[in-house]
Enzyme design. Structure first.
Site, PDB file in Angstrom:
ATOM      1  NE  ARG A  30      -4.002  -1.896   2.303  1.00  0.00           N
ATOM      2  CZ  ARG A  30      -4.240  -2.333   3.545  1.00  0.00           C
ATOM      3  NH1 ARG A  30      -3.856  -1.624   4.589  1.00  0.00           N
ATOM      4  NH2 ARG A  30      -4.880  -3.451   3.740  1.00  0.00           N
ATOM      5  NE  ARG A  34      -7.181   4.262   2.254  1.00  0.00           N
ATOM      6  CZ  ARG A  34      -7.856   3.531   3.147  1.00  0.00           C
ATOM      7  NH1 ARG A  34      -9.021   3.953   3.590  1.00  0.00           N
ATOM      8  NH2 ARG A  34      -7.377   2.394   3.589  1.00  0.00           N
ATOM      9  NE  ARG A  43      -9.609   6.610  -6.556  1.00  0.00           N
ATOM     10  CZ  ARG A  43      -9.989   5.898  -5.517  1.00  0.00           C
ATOM     11  NH1 ARG A  43      -9.121   5.194  -4.826  1.00  0.00           N
ATOM     12  NH2 ARG A  43     -11.259   5.889  -5.140  1.00  0.00           N
ATOM     13  CG  ASP A  79      -9.463  -3.874  -4.830  1.00  0.00           C
ATOM     14  OD1 ASP A  79      -9.247  -3.180  -3.824  1.00  0.00           O
ATOM     15  OD2 ASP A  79     -10.202  -4.880  -4.821  1.00  0.00           O
ATOM     16  CE1 TYR A 154     -13.472  -8.270   0.865  1.00  0.00           C
ATOM     17  CE2 TYR A 154     -11.561  -9.295  -0.166  1.00  0.00           C
ATOM     18  CZ  TYR A 154     -12.102  -8.367   0.708  1.00  0.00           C
ATOM     19  OH  TYR A 154     -11.280  -7.539   1.426  1.00  0.00           O
TER      20      TYR A 154
END
Length: 346
Positions: A30, A34, A43, A79, A154
């Site tokens: 990562r 963010r 983004r 992702d 998921y």
């Protein structure tokens, strides 16, 4: 090392293969995300899945941490659900929640509706990798994919889960459906990574983020065959395998077929190396929360991780999981400088 270094004889690739390195290579899971103001800026207003499908944007986001930190490898911005969505599964990445699946998988018929991935389904990933390889030059690019178990969780749960109760209910109660689902997901993952290898990535990482929810016996029965199929059918580049909470699974994960096993922060790398077995490099494993500690504490812990990593034939320095969004980028930059300035032991 000759004067002309390429991505294939970079410190990162050499460490993955357990060969001598000029310095311990470092990158962060990562690292593109963010925690970076430049990421939040590009983004802004673009949904997550959409951002993964724009080659120029993917390239820009992937390059941001390389520019800022001088890390030894870039990792493709993506992702884990990108290939599943490309194969026709109706899902969305909901801000603050994560992937949400419109119609969760319960039956063989549900599995049958998930089609095999073709390279054309993910042409934007091929384009992004080619743009990046040209731009990165001697800095290697790591390909990205989710492992069958984590993807299956998921799809069965319909979204993120703390207990994986529905996933385990299917594993134990409908093993035929479970294995059919994981077989299909392994095929999709394999194709997704082959596209990236063909486009020029220097290594691949298979993320089994939720595998730590399982006992070793269940991992071996329900997960290992599918992850092994993916890893063992990939040729030509180093393969990294990573999960969280995997202390009890490291021996089994070492058997799955990767060249490098990523270790979370709970298990010291020298202990992990003994579990993983000879001949495998390790990746990790500073606690991401240490980025909020005073620098002298961080420095001591980085040196500890480097020392413990010397037990393995190769060590790629990383965090024990992803960079937390609140992390100060300057702390990561200081960690990179420290790792690079610490002489690699023979």
């Amino acid at each position: 090392m000759g004067a002309m270094t390429t991505a294939h004889d970079s410190a990162f690739v050499l460490a993955c293969l357990g060969k001598p390195v000029p310095h311990t290579p470092v990158w962060f899971m990562r690292q593109a995300g963010r925690s970076l103001p430049e990421y939040r800026k590009v983004r802004a207003g673009i949904p997550m899945l959409e951002s993964c499908r724009r080659p120029e944007l993917v390239a820009e986001i992937t390059l941001q941490p390389v520019r800022r930190y001088g890390v030894d490898a870039a990792i493709l911005y993506s992702d884990i659900v990108v290939p599943v969505a490309a194969a026709g599964v109706d899902l969305d990445i909901v801000p603050g929640t994560g992937p949400v699946v419109a119609e969760p998988v319960h039956t063989e018929a549900d599995v049958a509706r998930i089609r095999q991935l073709t390279p054309d389904d993910v042409s934007y990933v091929d384009q992004a990798v080619r743009l990046l390889v040209a731009e990165l030059g001697a800095t290697p690019l790591i390909g990205f994919a989710g492992a069958p178990f984590t993807l299956a969780s998921y799809l069965v749960e319909g979204g993120p889960s703390r207990t994986h109760a529905k996933t385990k209910a299917m594993m134990y109660g409908q093993p035929d459906v479970w294995h059919a689902l994981c077989t299909r997901l392994a095929d999709i993952t394999l194709e997704f990574l082959r596209v990236q290898i063909a486009a020029g990535v220097s290594a691949v990482q298979l993320f089994d983020s939720w595998a730590g929810a399982l006992s070793e016996a269940d991992y071996r029965r329900y997960v290992l065959p599918h992850s092994s199929r993916v890893l063992q059918k990939l040729q030509g580049v180093p393969r990294i395998h990573f999960g969280v909470g995997t202390a009890e699974l490291l021996t089994a994960m070492g058997e799955a077929g990767a060249d490098v096993v990523g270790v979370d922060w709970r298990t010291p790398l020298d202990v992990a190396t003994a579990r993983i077995g000879a001949g495998k490099a390790v990746q990790g494993n500073l606690d991401p929360c240490l980025m909020f500690a005073p620098w002298p504490v961080v420095e001591t812990e980085v040196r500890r991780v480097l020392a413990e990593g010397r037990a393995a034939p190769g060590h790629v320095f990383n965090l024990g999981h992803g960079v937390l969004p609140e992390t100060d980028p300057d702390m990561l930059a200081r960690v990179v400088d420290l790792v690079h300035s610490t002489v690699a032991q023979p």
